[in-house]
Design an enzyme around this catalytic site. Structure first.
Site, mmCIF file in Angstrom:
data_model
loop_
_atom_site.group_PDB
_atom_site.id
_atom_site.type_symbol
_atom_site.label_atom_id
_atom_site.label_comp_id
_atom_site.label_asym_id
_atom_site.label_seq_id
_atom_site.Cartn_x
_atom_site.Cartn_y
_atom_site.Cartn_z
ATOM 1 N NE ARG A 216 9.401 -9.465 4.473
ATOM 2 C CZ ARG A 216 10.594 -9.513 4.937
ATOM 3 N NH1 ARG A 216 10.706 -9.409 6.535
ATOM 4 N NH2 ARG A 216 11.666 -9.387 4.370
ATOM 5 C CB SER B 189 -0.740 1.074 0.280
ATOM 6 O OG SER B 189 -0.253 -0.068 -0.099
ATOM 7 N N GLY C 232 1.184 -0.922 8.798
ATOM 8 C CA GLY C 232 0.919 -1.966 7.862
ATOM 9 C C GLY C 232 1.891 -2.171 6.851
ATOM 10 C CG HIS C 233 1.118 -4.703 3.538
ATOM 11 N ND1 HIS C 233 0.485 -5.934 3.046
ATOM 12 C CD2 HIS C 233 0.129 -3.985 3.463
ATOM 13 C CE1 HIS C 233 -0.572 -6.037 2.764
ATOM 14 N NE2 HIS C 233 -1.130 -4.834 3.018
ATOM 15 C CG ASN C 234 3.864 -2.247 0.384
ATOM 16 O OD1 ASN C 234 3.208 -3.136 0.282
ATOM 17 N ND2 ASN C 234 4.777 -2.009 -0.254
#
Length: 349
Positions: free
Chosen positions: A221, A262, A242-244
């Protein structure tokens, strides 16, 4: 499930060469196929198996239709042949008949909204505020936590976890053991207390329609915003996102691909197995990455890359070829060095 070859040719948009009244009931490999099966051939490596097959018919591309063919076997000629085979296989697939409704052994919170046509199998957990759409199947030991949303016609196989407020789009398939919405890997070092302070991961994961997520894949998340997976993306087993991260539509990620936080992935990007992409990069549309590529920089749209660190594919292949020549080059350098030393000593010409 039986169908004539003429009917199958019509469904596939194929040209039939052979007996259209012959009946078939399934698909099989060239070697295993019997007289009521349809097989597929596109790789010249398997020409011997093609010529020896006992199938009723073989799906081939137009460039292969005019060559040598197995005796007594019909041809279904269509491009691309692999897509036609996938459609034929789907045509004969027998799906398990699962009754709609909630099994009494499942734990479904009273505040959840489960469509009456959905199927919730034993020992699944559906938390408060969860929404499950029409005809979706949630298998045993799945856990759908508070506020998660699952669209229509989805299949969640055993052991899938969808965490709080994450969204799964219509017609998506999640294979066993996948985890959607685990906490992103976010920590801030606290020097005064000599510890890693956990950064709350309050974003979500939003998965669009027609996505498939492989077994034991993890999609974290977002820290603040959301991690997103675009429409029609297909993600293999043991992939880490991974996140974002933003994954564009129609991407294909092979097993053990890892994408750090990201990073933005464009439409139709393909990764080979064990590809690694560091965080905060932008990968353009249509990029292709060879297996075990390690990506440290932004990649322009339409580029093919490979290697560690990843570079343009043609350059990478030239470098790999050159590396294999190093032993011979080293011998030549040693020979030239000895000749040079001899010339310097006046011992040779």
């Amino acid at each position: 499930m039986e169908i004539t070859l003429a009917q199958l040719a019509g469904e596939l948009g194929a040209t039939l060469i052979g007996d259209g009244e012959r009946r078939v009931e399934g698909v099989a490999t060239l070697e295993a196929a019997g007289p009521r099966h349809v097989a597929f051939w596109a790789n010249k490596k398997y020409k011997a198996q093609y010529l020896a097959t006992r199938a009723a018919a073989v799906i081939v591309g137009r460039e292969d239709a005019g060559g040598e063919r197995p005796e007594g076997v019909a041809l279904l000629v269509v491009d691309p042949p692999y897509l036609a085979f996938a459609r034929a296989s789907t045509r004969f697939q027998v799906k398990p008949a699962l009754p709609a409704g909630i099994d009494p052994r499942a734990a479904v919170d009273g505040r959840a909204e489960v469509d009456p046509t959905a199927t919730i199998l034993p020992f699944a957990y559906v938390g408060p505020g969860v929404r499950i759409g029409p005809r979706t199947v949630v298998h045993a030991h799945c856990a759908l936590l508070d506020g998660a949303s699952i669209g229509a016609d989805c299949i969640l196989y055993p052991g899938v976890v969808v965490r709080e407020h994450c969204e799964i789009g219509d017609r998506s398939i999640i294979q066993p053991g996948a985890v959607i919405g685990a906490d992103g890997f976010g920590f801030a070092f606290d020097p005064e207390n000599f510890r890693h302070f956990k950064v709350p991961q309050i974003g979500r994961v939003r998965v669009a329609e027609d996505v498939e997520i492989g077994a034991n894949t993890c999609i974290d998340r977002g820290t603040l915003g959301d991690t997103t997976v675009g429409q029609g993306a297909k993600i293999d087993d043991l992939v880490m996102i991974g996140h974002n991260v933003e994954v564009g539509p129609l991407c294909l990620f092979a097993g053990q691909t890892g994408i750090a936080g990201s990073t933005r992935i464009g439409m139709g990007v393909m990764t080979g197995g064990q590809t690694g992409i560091i965080g905060h990069l932008t990968i353009g549309d249509g990029v292709k990455m060879a297996a075990r590529s390690v990506v440290y920089d932004d990649i322009e749209a339409g580029t093919s890359i490979g290697g560690y660190p990843a570079i343009e594919s043609r350059r990478w292949l030239r470098e790999v070829a050159a590396i294999h020549q190093l032993p011979e080059l080293l011998k030549e350098v040693r020979t030239l060095k000895k000749r040079l030393e001899a010339l310097e000593k006046g011992e040779g010409k």
